[in-house]
Design a protein around this motif. Structure first.
Motif, PDB file in Angstrom:
ATOM      1  N   VAL A   5       0.850  -1.189   0.000  1.00 55.05           N
ATOM      2  CA  VAL A   5       0.000   0.000   0.000  1.00 55.05           C
ATOM      3  C   VAL A   5       0.888   1.241   0.000  1.00 55.05           C
ATOM      4  CG1 VAL A   5      -1.751   1.293   1.297  1.00 55.05           C
ATOM      5  CG2 VAL A   5      -1.839  -1.205   1.250  1.00 55.05           C
ATOM      6  N   GLY A   6       0.611   2.160  -0.910  1.00 57.85           N
ATOM      7  CA  GLY A   6       1.387   3.401  -0.993  1.00 57.85           C
ATOM      8  C   GLY A   6       0.578   4.591  -0.506  1.00 57.85           C
ATOM      9  N   ALA A   7       1.279   5.620  -0.033  1.00 57.42           N
ATOM     10  CA  ALA A   7       0.630   6.854   0.419  1.00 57.42           C
ATOM     11  C   ALA A   7       1.605   8.010   0.246  1.00 57.42           C
ATOM     12  CB  ALA A   7       0.204   6.727   1.879  1.00 57.42           C
ATOM     13  N   ASP A  90      11.583   1.004   8.063  1.00 54.64           N
ATOM     14  CA  ASP A  90      12.834   1.568   7.566  1.00 54.64           C
ATOM     15  C   ASP A  90      12.574   3.031   7.243  1.00 54.64           C
ATOM     16  OD1 ASP A  90      15.195   2.276   6.400  1.00 54.64           O
ATOM     17  OD2 ASP A  90      15.306   0.573   5.031  1.00 54.64           O
ATOM     18  N   LEU A  91      13.116   3.907   8.092  1.00 52.21           N
ATOM     19  CA  LEU A  91      12.885   5.341   7.938  1.00 52.21           C
ATOM     20  C   LEU A  91      14.057   6.035   7.258  1.00 52.21           C
ATOM     21  CD1 LEU A  91      11.489   6.000  11.541  1.00 52.21           C
ATOM     22  CD2 LEU A  91      10.174   5.582   9.456  1.00 52.21           C
ATOM     23  N   GLN A  92      15.135   5.291   7.007  1.00 50.59           N
ATOM     24  CA  GLN A  92      16.346   5.921   6.482  1.00 50.59           C
ATOM     25  C   GLN A  92      16.358   5.993   4.955  1.00 50.59           C
ATOM     26  OE1 GLN A  92      18.589   3.241   8.932  1.00 50.59           O
ATOM     27  NE2 GLN A  92      19.473   4.932  10.116  1.00 50.59           N
ATOM     28  N   ARG A  93      15.466   5.258   4.309  1.00 52.98           N
ATOM     29  CA  ARG A  93      15.366   5.305   2.849  1.00 52.98           C
ATOM     30  C   ARG A  93      14.626   6.581   2.426  1.00 52.98           C
ATOM     31  NH1 ARG A  93      13.510   0.186   0.535  1.00 52.98           N
ATOM     32  NH2 ARG A  93      11.765   1.437  -0.181  1.00 52.98           N
ATOM     33  N   GLU A  94      14.769   6.927   1.143  1.00 51.55           N
ATOM     34  CA  GLU A  94      14.025   8.092   0.638  1.00 51.55           C
ATOM     35  C   GLU A  94      12.527   7.796   0.674  1.00 51.55           C
ATOM     36  OE1 GLU A  94      13.949  11.144  -3.153  1.00 51.55           O
ATOM     37  OE2 GLU A  94      15.641   9.772  -2.939  1.00 51.55           O
ATOM     38  N   VAL A  95      12.150   6.583   0.230  1.00 51.34           N
ATOM     39  CA  VAL A  95      10.758   6.145   0.379  1.00 51.34           C
ATOM     40  C   VAL A  95      10.710   5.259   1.626  1.00 51.34           C
ATOM     41  CG1 VAL A  95       8.851   4.849  -0.637  1.00 51.34           C
ATOM     42  CG2 VAL A  95      10.325   6.249  -2.096  1.00 51.34           C
ATOM     43  N   LYS A  96      10.033   5.770   2.654  1.00 54.31           N
ATOM     44  CA  LYS A  96      10.002   5.064   3.944  1.00 54.31           C
ATOM     45  C   LYS A  96       9.109   3.830   3.840  1.00 54.31           C
ATOM     46  CE  LYS A  96      11.666   9.150   4.902  1.00 54.31           C
ATOM     47  NZ  LYS A  96      13.086   9.361   4.571  1.00 54.31           N
ATOM     48  N   ARG A  97       9.388   2.873   4.695  1.00 55.74           N
ATOM     49  CA  ARG A  97       8.609   1.636   4.661  1.00 55.74           C
ATOM     50  C   ARG A  97       8.190   1.249   6.080  1.00 55.74           C
ATOM     51  NH1 ARG A  97      11.726  -2.824   1.625  1.00 55.74           N
ATOM     52  NH2 ARG A  97      11.013  -1.712  -0.225  1.00 55.74           N
ATOM     53  N   ILE A  98       6.906   0.935   6.231  1.00 55.25           N
ATOM     54  CA  ILE A  98       6.380   0.436   7.512  1.00 55.25           C
ATOM     55  C   ILE A  98       5.739  -0.920   7.230  1.00 55.25           C
ATOM     56  CG2 ILE A  98       4.648   0.773   9.314  1.00 55.25           C
ATOM     57  CD1 ILE A  98       5.069   3.781   9.013  1.00 55.25           C
ATOM     58  N   GLU A 104       2.572  -4.042   3.684  1.00 50.34           N
ATOM     59  CA  GLU A 104       3.824  -3.299   3.545  1.00 50.34           C
ATOM     60  C   GLU A 104       3.456  -1.905   3.031  1.00 50.34           C
ATOM     61  OE1 GLU A 104       7.473  -3.905   0.618  1.00 50.34           O
ATOM     62  OE2 GLU A 104       7.205  -5.634   1.942  1.00 50.34           O
ATOM     63  N   TYR A 105       3.610  -0.900   3.897  1.00 54.63           N
ATOM     64  CA  TYR A 105       3.261   0.478   3.537  1.00 54.63           C
ATOM     65  C   TYR A 105       4.505   1.213   3.052  1.00 54.63           C
ATOM     66  CZ  TYR A 105      -0.955  -0.280   6.415  1.00 54.63           C
ATOM     67  OH  TYR A 105      -2.129  -0.758   6.950  1.00 54.63           O
ATOM     68  N   GLU A 106       4.321   2.098   2.063  1.00 57.76           N
ATOM     69  CA  GLU A 106       5.428   2.928   1.600  1.00 57.76           C
ATOM     70  C   GLU A 106       4.943   4.354   1.406  1.00 57.76           C
ATOM     71  OE1 GLU A 106       7.349   1.292  -1.876  1.00 57.76           O
ATOM     72  OE2 GLU A 106       8.741   0.134  -0.617  1.00 57.76           O
ATOM     73  N   ALA A 107       5.804   5.323   1.774  1.00 54.14           N
ATOM     74  CA  ALA A 107       5.496   6.738   1.578  1.00 54.14           C
ATOM     75  C   ALA A 107       6.786   7.539   1.698  1.00 54.14           C
ATOM     76  CB  ALA A 107       4.483   7.211   2.608  1.00 54.14           C
TER      77      ALA A 107
END
Length: 313
Positions: A5-7, A90-98, A104-107
């Motif tokens: 899921v993206g946001a 993972d908050l250290q990437r340009e696109v964060k992932r929870i 699997e969320y990405e934003a």
């Protein structure tokens, strides 16, 4: 396979800070998802009454206030995904992932609004009686003690004193046990407590252990000045000895202060680009619903600006 899921903005935590950030960000036409481990509303939803929130009738239940905030955020298009336990992030990437158990969320932006939780009573037997004699929420569990002979409240700040007064609605008598010889609560809360005939206080004392077998029957306390030990009989114990931030899941990635709260500037920016913070989990001196809401608004406006600057690159 986990659902992906993206946001535009992912908000971790659905208390006043997270919901305010969601309302602001959604109103800016961003796709916003609130990921909440429990039910949206946070600590505020379990508060018996909130008497100092601006623009309300003066006193209303925490649940009512938070339901209004949930409805408002949803009204602007926020998606609230509650009962989602976060497994990793993972908050250290340009696109964060929870990552939760099933999604699997990405934003590009994450707002941390995980709040704080009650500090556990450091007494022998606490874990054995937690939820069965030892409680951390009077609004949730107070009614279990209808007509109980004696209920104990541990602590001396606003929460302890206000919730002790609330518990006198159910129990025949409430005793506050406090480690100091005076309350830390506001004058208003103290006056209400001193005027209540069903409430008394034991000063200069700390709970050392819990007494009981199948059911809690009392606590052993120590006078911190004389070191004398004594037993106080009780049917239940409610604990209000401060809060601790809920940062375990991201502690390795975000800069925290010495007490474990997230460090940020006045614009709610953390040490990681695209990661903002709001509410009780942030390093600050005042933790109220009103300050959480302020944080949420600032975090969302700056998240929107960050996204706009990224698009211009």
């Amino acid at each position: 396979m986990k659902e992906k899921v993206g946001a535009d903005v992912l908000i971790l935590g659905g208390g006043p800070a997270g919901l305010t950030a969601a309302t602001y960000a959604s109103r800016a036409k961003l796709k916003v998802i609130v990921v909440e481990e429990g039910l949206a509303g946070g600590q505020a939803a379990t508060t018996y009454h909130i008497a100092n929130y601006p623009g309300t009738p003066g006193v209303l239940s925490g649940k009512e206030l938070m339901n209004n905030m949930i409805d408002q955020a949803k009204g602007f298009g926020t998606e609230i995904h509650d009962l989602k336990e976060v497994v990793s992030l993972d908050l250290q990437r340009e696109v964060k992932r929870i990552i939760t158990e099933d999604v699997e969320y990405e934003a590009p932006v994450v707002i941390l609004a995980t709040g704080a939780e009650s500090r556990r009573l450091p007494a022998e037997g606490e874990a054995d009686f937690r939820g069965n004699g030892i409680h951390y929420c009077a609004t949730c569990d107070g009614a279990m003690y209808q007509d109980a002979e004696e209920v104990i409240v541990v602590g001396g700040g606003n929460s302890a004193v206000e919730e002790a007064v609330y518990l006198t609605k159910f129990a025949k008598h409430v005793t506050i046990i406090h480690q100091f010889d005076h309350y830390q609560a506001s004058k208003t809360a103290q006056e209400e407590a001193f005027a209540n005939q069903k409430l008394s206080v034991i000063w200069d004392s700390e709970v050392r252990s819990i007494v009981g077998e199948k059911h809690l029957t009392g606590v052993v306390i120590e006078n911190v000045k004389t070191h004398e030990m004594s037993t106080v009989e009780a049917n239940g114990v409610f604990v209000y000895i401060g809060m601790q931030p809920r940062t375990t899941i991201f502690a390795e990635q975000i800069k925290l202060n010495q007490w474990g709260y997230v460090e940020a500037d006045d614009e709610m920016r953390t040490n990681l680009a695209g990661v903002f913070v709001a509410g009780d989990v942030r390093s600050k001196t005042v933790r109220q619903v009103a300050t959480a809401v302020g944080d949420g608004a600032v975090a969302a406006v700056n998240a929107e600006r960050y996204l706009a600057s990224q698009k211009q690159r």
